[in-house]
Motif scaffolding. Structure first.
Motif, mmCIF file in Angstrom:
data_model
loop_
_atom_site.group_PDB
_atom_site.id
_atom_site.type_symbol
_atom_site.label_atom_id
_atom_site.label_comp_id
_atom_site.label_asym_id
_atom_site.label_seq_id
_atom_site.Cartn_x
_atom_site.Cartn_y
_atom_site.Cartn_z
ATOM 1 N N ALA B 277 -3.796 18.839 15.135
ATOM 2 C CA ALA B 277 -2.833 18.592 14.057
ATOM 3 C C ALA B 277 -2.428 17.121 13.975
ATOM 4 O O ALA B 277 -1.984 16.655 12.924
ATOM 5 C CB ALA B 277 -1.592 19.461 14.251
ATOM 6 N N GLN B 278 -2.588 16.402 15.075
ATOM 7 C CA GLN B 278 -2.133 15.011 15.093
ATOM 8 C C GLN B 278 -2.956 14.152 14.125
ATOM 9 O O GLN B 278 -2.413 13.534 13.210
ATOM 10 C CB GLN B 278 -2.242 14.455 16.511
ATOM 11 N N ALA B 279 -4.269 14.133 14.302
ATOM 12 C CA ALA B 279 -5.099 13.356 13.366
ATOM 13 C C ALA B 279 -5.060 13.987 11.980
ATOM 14 O O ALA B 279 -5.166 13.281 10.963
ATOM 15 C CB ALA B 279 -6.530 13.258 13.877
ATOM 16 N N GLY B 280 -4.887 15.308 11.930
ATOM 17 C CA GLY B 280 -4.761 15.982 10.638
ATOM 18 C C GLY B 280 -3.578 15.438 9.853
ATOM 19 O O GLY B 280 -3.671 15.228 8.638
ATOM 20 N N ALA B 281 -2.471 15.192 10.546
ATOM 21 C CA ALA B 281 -1.287 14.656 9.875
ATOM 22 C C ALA B 281 -1.545 13.236 9.375
ATOM 23 O O ALA B 281 -1.076 12.846 8.301
ATOM 24 C CB ALA B 281 -0.096 14.670 10.832
ATOM 25 N N VAL B 282 -2.315 12.473 10.142
ATOM 26 C CA VAL B 282 -2.648 11.111 9.702
ATOM 27 C C VAL B 282 -3.518 11.175 8.444
ATOM 28 O O VAL B 282 -3.282 10.463 7.473
ATOM 29 C CB VAL B 282 -3.384 10.336 10.813
ATOM 30 N N LEU B 283 -4.499 12.070 8.457
ATOM 31 C CA LEU B 283 -5.373 12.206 7.283
ATOM 32 C C LEU B 283 -4.553 12.602 6.057
ATOM 33 O O LEU B 283 -4.770 12.095 4.955
ATOM 34 C CB LEU B 283 -6.460 13.253 7.543
ATOM 35 N N HIS B 284 -3.603 13.516 6.249
ATOM 36 C CA HIS B 284 -2.736 13.933 5.142
ATOM 37 C C HIS B 284 -1.990 12.730 4.572
ATOM 38 O O HIS B 284 -1.926 12.534 3.357
ATOM 39 C CB HIS B 284 -1.752 14.997 5.627
ATOM 40 N N ASP B 285 -1.442 11.921 5.456
ATOM 41 C CA ASP B 285 -0.656 10.769 4.989
ATOM 42 C C ASP B 285 -1.522 9.724 4.281
ATOM 43 O O ASP B 285 -1.123 9.196 3.248
ATOM 44 C CB ASP B 285 0.083 10.118 6.167
ATOM 45 N N VAL B 286 -2.670 9.432 4.832
ATOM 46 C CA VAL B 286 -3.489 8.402 4.175
ATOM 47 C C VAL B 286 -4.048 8.911 2.845
ATOM 48 O O VAL B 286 -4.194 8.146 1.895
ATOM 49 C CB VAL B 286 -4.635 7.853 5.070
ATOM 50 N N ALA B 287 -4.315 10.220 2.762
ATOM 51 C CA ALA B 287 -4.824 10.763 1.487
ATOM 52 C C ALA B 287 -3.777 10.593 0.388
ATOM 53 O O ALA B 287 -4.119 10.391 -0.777
ATOM 54 C CB ALA B 287 -5.199 12.233 1.639
ATOM 55 N N GLY B 288 -2.508 10.652 0.741
ATOM 56 C CA GLY B 288 -1.454 10.547 -0.263
ATOM 57 C C GLY B 288 -0.981 9.136 -0.520
ATOM 58 O O GLY B 288 -0.085 8.913 -1.341
ATOM 59 N N SER B 289 -1.568 8.166 0.150
ATOM 60 C CA SER B 289 -1.085 6.791 0.040
ATOM 61 C C SER B 289 -1.480 6.150 -1.290
ATOM 62 O O SER B 289 -2.591 6.337 -1.782
ATOM 63 C CB SER B 289 -1.666 5.975 1.197
ATOM 64 N N PRO B 290 -0.589 5.368 -1.895
ATOM 65 C CA PRO B 290 -0.959 4.631 -3.112
ATOM 66 C C PRO B 290 -2.152 3.698 -2.894
ATOM 67 O O PRO B 290 -2.929 3.460 -3.816
ATOM 68 C CB PRO B 290 0.307 3.825 -3.430
ATOM 69 N N ALA B 291 -2.299 3.196 -1.678
ATOM 70 C CA ALA B 291 -3.447 2.322 -1.398
ATOM 71 C C ALA B 291 -4.752 3.104 -1.555
ATOM 72 O O ALA B 291 -5.749 2.610 -2.084
ATOM 73 C CB ALA B 291 -3.347 1.738 0.008
ATOM 74 N N THR B 292 -4.744 4.358 -1.086
ATOM 75 C CA THR B 292 -5.925 5.204 -1.250
ATOM 76 C C THR B 292 -6.183 5.465 -2.734
ATOM 77 O O THR B 292 -7.333 5.397 -3.207
ATOM 78 C CB THR B 292 -5.728 6.533 -0.496
ATOM 79 N N ALA B 293 -5.118 5.748 -3.475
ATOM 80 C CA ALA B 293 -5.266 5.981 -4.919
ATOM 81 C C ALA B 293 -5.886 4.763 -5.601
ATOM 82 O O ALA B 293 -6.791 4.883 -6.431
ATOM 83 C CB ALA B 293 -3.914 6.306 -5.534
ATOM 84 N N GLN B 294 -5.396 3.594 -5.227
ATOM 85 C CA GLN B 294 -5.914 2.355 -5.819
ATOM 86 C C GLN B 294 -7.396 2.158 -5.464
ATOM 87 O O GLN B 294 -8.223 1.831 -6.311
ATOM 88 C CB GLN B 294 -5.093 1.165 -5.295
ATOM 89 N N HIS B 295 -7.707 2.379 -4.199
ATOM 90 C CA HIS B 295 -9.077 2.197 -3.715
ATOM 91 C C HIS B 295 -10.040 3.148 -4.430
ATOM 92 O O HIS B 295 -11.097 2.741 -4.930
ATOM 93 C CB HIS B 295 -9.082 2.426 -2.196
ATOM 94 N N LEU B 296 -9.674 4.425 -4.497
ATOM 95 C CA LEU B 296 -10.554 5.410 -5.126
ATOM 96 C C LEU B 296 -10.664 5.159 -6.628
ATOM 97 O O LEU B 296 -11.761 5.236 -7.196
ATOM 98 C CB LEU B 296 -10.024 6.831 -4.876
ATOM 99 N N ALA B 297 -9.544 4.850 -7.284
ATOM 100 C CA ALA B 297 -9.571 4.607 -8.733
ATOM 101 C C ALA B 297 -10.486 3.431 -9.055
ATOM 102 O O ALA B 297 -11.260 3.466 -10.012
ATOM 103 C CB ALA B 297 -8.156 4.344 -9.240
ATOM 104 N N THR B 298 -10.407 2.385 -8.247
ATOM 105 C CA THR B 298 -11.251 1.217 -8.477
ATOM 106 C C THR B 298 -12.725 1.575 -8.322
ATOM 107 O O THR B 298 -13.571 1.191 -9.131
ATOM 108 C CB THR B 298 -10.881 0.094 -7.486
ATOM 109 N N LYS B 299 -13.023 2.337 -7.262
ATOM 110 C CA LYS B 299 -14.429 2.689 -7.033
ATOM 111 C C LYS B 299 -14.975 3.593 -8.136
ATOM 112 O O LYS B 299 -16.121 3.443 -8.566
ATOM 113 C CB LYS B 299 -14.586 3.385 -5.672
#
Lengths: 441, 469
Positions: B277-299
């Motif tokens: 669950a520990q790394a799972g929680a990290v994955l959850h947080d990074v998936a919801g990050s605006p930085a991730t949204a920006q990165h994916l939208a750009t790609k």
């Protein structure tokens, strides 16, 4: 179809297409020849992708911290079988770098053991961008510094070529560079090239690319026939092919010895192809008005696990690199004395071996400089040592030399690019980074 | 600005899709956006057909083979040749059926969208175990989730044996884990080193989610790598005996014995979860990050519209991503509804795979022999299932339009045209079926003036408008 190439016809077609590139190798005669000394100077840049481990390329076996940090992936001492090939009391070369070592003994190869780009993020992709675009900041330029250096020398003064199916960033830019990879265009009777040259007449991407590609094919025919060997036409010889690593399963348990043998075998096959590649490139470069600048990419240096020492994964890639330089040297013949070769990587690897007999992303690494045009000398730049307090962020070889300073020194002394252009256009905002002096004789 | 409906149909089929098969332009013309949106579905991508094995089956085969290899050695067989044979027998049909799907599908946008995510989460054939996992990775981890939530796609990718092997995660051991500190194992003895390998942690942050330069540090990478320790594949040798964990051989397992104990501190946040669950929680947080949204939208914008994508389009995709909790079906709809994506100018240059697939589609054909299809891709710079790095295949025209590559495309076009001449219909009809309103007068003229059908087809395939999308 073995009839000779109808170059006159093709040249006429392409010139008529107004494709932006007048015929270079064969149709162009006056420019380079008029430049005297510059016309003979040659520069080959080899980009080793994936973060090549400087501490294995030029192991500092005389540094007391080297062996403890590296453990089982440490290269052995000068007195050991399969140990480092001695350069001075501190440094040797990896035992697979026999060509480079022989050159070093003649004063024709040197190492820069703690060189780095301005990048500190340890991202392959950012750092490769900086290595190739010459900018101090990520995404600072969309063209390559080698292309801008050619531009600074004046339009169409010298030609360049890259080896591999993809065009590397270092040679992208306003000057159209040739590119070539093994496996040629065969149908010499086709009308298609001429028809396409017409259709591409106003296409800024495809027009110059087709023109350049056809010229290079014509060169390749000459260059490879001069080799008297078909091996260079074997697709397996392309440095982009990663089939070498596909056939090297990760060792586990008792298989390690078998795997090492298999890797060594694959490595030997790769070295034959690599040498042929170097020879072919050399033949391109020795054609009348052939390219004086070349860029080659070699990948597969990202050794996070089971890196190996005197043999193994990294050793195979270094043998490949050594064989390319061996092929270049022999293919260039007397022209070797006018040549400088620089092999550099985006960053180095951790000083410590990691938990999986490999190394993770680090900072400074080794650049290799070779060539008959070199001025003999010791290491380029300072050695920070591997003392714990001297490691960058307590994990990596600390950088003591900016990669741009090394490249600037080579461009200034080998090609005569002036300082102002180097500081502003070729390497933007780099006035504070002095060119390394005393590399070229 | 309204766009001519014929042009809009051409764009739907070539830019969003994989190239028009005969008849598709007519089918899309009435409602091009509806035509594309109908390809979005909760079930995700299509699956390549054929007798394809699961990733677990491949993993177990490789293990069995590695065990057998000792015997082979005694029998004098060459282990490298044997390994290559194994690769040939499994990865090649896998790649061929994937290419056949791309050439034959009626849902070209669905497949392009899928291939985008396959490349975003690159797994490549860097050695024998990964060579056989690339296809199963795409089928099992990527394809089911391409129109779901990004977080689910990220989790599926990160847990798949293909990714765990490719980025060395199976070898990573917590330095203070039970395994590392047990006498006779780990650092304790037996001559075996064990410790962290931060490769997967770094590439998840840099390539899969936040993107480089988004502000994470080396310390974040290292802490995330510690959190990920224990994420492994059942059947790896470190899971034997007293360190055993649950799970079927060849599938994901969490090895508590390898997991670094304690809380982790990443991006200034404390993760004190237990186990997986520990790394799972990290994955959850990074998936919801605006930085991730920006990165994916750009790609996404870069892949579908232009190497230098319009900022307004990127902003719109990002906003949809954040507003819908990362729902990729909604992001795909936003892309289809964006005017920037329908500009008539063709700004994307086809990769070798896209070029070959669209060439087959133009004739309603598909490759039937890997030994003829695979080496062509290799010579054009795109070796099957073997992207050069975890960053995947290049996106920009400059990388693919090198002089040598253009000459090699020309050579292939001539050979393909010669080989297909017996089944070829009228070249001008092929050109109109494939390009519709994108066909320009000069190319149309050159095709009509060709001295043979093969020459006409080669001209079409090499035309500026067919090389682009």
């Amino acid at each position: 179809m073995t009839r000779p190439l109808d170059l006159t016809r093709r040249s006429a077609l392409l010139a008529a297409a107004g494709a932006g590139v007048s015929i270079s190798f064969l149709g162009r005669s006056a420019y380079a020849a008029a430049e005297g000394d510059l016309a003979r100077r040659k520069l080959v840049v080899i980009i080793c992708r994936g973060a090549m481990d400087g501490l294995s390329v030029s192991p500092p076996v005389g540094d007391p911290n080297y062996k403890p940090l590296r453990g089982e992936i440490a290269i052995g001492g000068f007195d050991q079988a399969d140990g480092a090939l001695k350069l001075d009391d501190t440094f040797g070369l990896h035992p697979k770098l026999t060509t480079i070592h022989a050159l070093a003994l003649k004063g024709q190869a040197r190492i820069a053991p703690a060189v780095a780009t301005p990048d500190r993020a340890r991202s392959h992709f950012e750092a490769q961008d900086l290595l190739e675009n010459g900018s101090p900041v990520v995404y600072g330029a969309s063209s390559g510094w080698l292309n801008r250096a050619m531009e600074a020398l004046g339009p169409r003064k010298i030609e360049a070529i890259s080896v591999g199916a993809q065009a590397p960033l270092i040679l992208r830019g306003k000057i159209q560079a040739a590119s070539w990879s093994p496996g040629g265009y065969k149908d010499r009777d086709s009308r298609l090239p001429g028809i396409l040259a017409d259709l591409y007449a106003h296409d800024p991407l495809l027009g110059p690319a087709l023109a350049s590609g056809l010229e290079t094919e014509a060169m390749a025919k000459v260059a490879t026939s001069a080799m008297g060997s078909e091996s260079a036409m074997n697709p397996a010889a392309t440095p982009a092919a990663t089939s070498m690593s596909m056939a090297s399963p990760a060792p586990s348990g008792d298989y390690a010895q078998q795997v090492r043998q298999a890797q060594a075998q694959v490595g030997r096959q790769g070295a034959v192809a690599a040498r042929a590649l170097g020879t072919t490139l050399a033949h391109f470069m020795t054609e009348p008005n052939g390219p004086q600048i070349a860029a080659i990419s070699i990948d597969g240096f990202d050794t996070h696990a089971n890196q190996g020492a005197a043999e193994g994964q990294l050793a195979n890639r270094l043998a490949y690199l050594d064989a390319v330089i061996d092929g270049l040297q022999s293919g260039l013949g007397p022209e070797w004395s006018n040549t400088v070769v620089v092999a550099a990587t985006e960053f180095g690897r951790t000083a410590h071996v990691n938990g999986t007999r490999g190394t993770d992303h680090g900072t400074a690494s080794t650049a290799l400089i070779a060539g008959g045009a070199l001025k003999p000398g010791g290491i380029v730049g300072d050695w920070p040592t591997l003392a714990q307090g001297r490691l960058f962020e307590a994990r990596d070889t600390a950088p003591t030399l900016d990669m741009r300073g090394l490249f600037k020194g080579v461009l200034a002394e080998q090609l005569g690019v002036d300082r102002r252009a180097l500081d502003t256009v070729v390497f933007p905002d780099s006035a504070g980074v002095a060119p390394v002096a005393g590399i070229v004789a | 600005m309204s766009i001519d409906p014929d042009m809009k149909a051409s764009i739907a089929l070539t830019r969003f899709g994989l190239g028009a098969k005969p008849g598709e332009l007519a089918a899309a013309r009435a409602d091009p956006t509806g035509y594309l949106k109908a390809q979005i579905r909760p079930a995700g991508a299509d699956q390549p057909q054929g007798d394809l094995k699961s990733g677990a089956a491949h993993f177990n085969e490789v293990r069995d083979y590695q065990l057998m290899r000792r015997q082979d050695k005694a029998d004098g067989l060459d282990p490298v040749k044997h390994a290559q044979k194994t690769i040939r027998e499994s990865a090649q049909p896998e790649f061929l059926s994937r290419a056949q799907l791309a050439c034959q599908t009626d849902a070209g946008f669905r497949e392009r969208w899928t291939l985008f995510w396959c490349n975003h989460f690159t797994v490549a054939a860097k050695n024998l175990p990964t060579a056989v996992e690339v296809g199963p990775f795409e089928r099992e981890a990527i394809r089911p989730h391409v129109f779901g939530r990004f977080e689910d796609l990220l989790a599926a990718s990160t847990m798949h044996p293909g990714m765990l092997l490719y980025l060395d995660q199976v070898q990573s051991v917590g330095p203070h884990s039970l395994f590392a500190t047990t006498r006779g194992f780990g650092y304790g003895g037996g001559g075996k080193l064990s410790g962290l390998n931060e490769n997967l942690a770094r590439e998840i942050l840099e390539l899969h989610t936040l993107g480089v330069g988004s502000g994470y540090t080396q310390a974040d990478v290292t802490e995330f790598a510690r959190a990920l320790t224990g994420w492994s594949v059942q059947g790896e040798n470190r899971g034997a005996g007293r360190f055993a964990s649950a799970g079927e051989p060849g599938e994901f397992t969490f090895r508590e014995a390898l997991h670094e104990p304690g809380a982790r501190h990443i991006f200034g946040k404390t993760y004190d979860e237990d186990g997986v669950a520990q790394a799972g929680a990290v994955l959850h947080d990074v998936a919801g990050s605006p930085a991730t949204a920006q990165h994916l939208a750009t790609k996404i914008a870069r892949h579908f519209v232009a190497d230098d994508p319009p900022p307004a389009l990127v902003a719109r995709l990002k906003s949809t991503y954040l507003d819908t909790d990362g729902r990729l079906d909604r992001v795909a709809e936003t892309l289809i509804d964006s005017p920037e994506a329908w500009a008539p100018e063709q700004r994307k240059f086809k990769t070798p795979y896209e070029f070959l697939v669209s060439s087959y589609r133009a004739l309603n054909l598909a490759p039937d022999d890997f030994t003829r299809f695979g080496p062509v891709l290799t010579s054009l710079g795109q070796q099957p299932f073997n992207a050069p790095s975890p960053k995947g295949w290049a996106e920009d025209a400059q990388a693919w339009a090198a002089p040598d590559a253009i000459v090699k495309r020309m050579g292939w076009s001539e050979a393909y045209a010669a080989a297909t001449a017996p089944v070829m219909s009228e070249p001008m009809q092929i050109a109109q079926n494939a390009l519709g309103a994108q066909l320009t007068p000069p190319v149309s003229l050159a095709v009509s003036r060709a001295e043979s059908r093969p020459e006409a087809l080669a001209i079409l395939l090499m035309s500026p408008e067919f090389q682009r999308r």
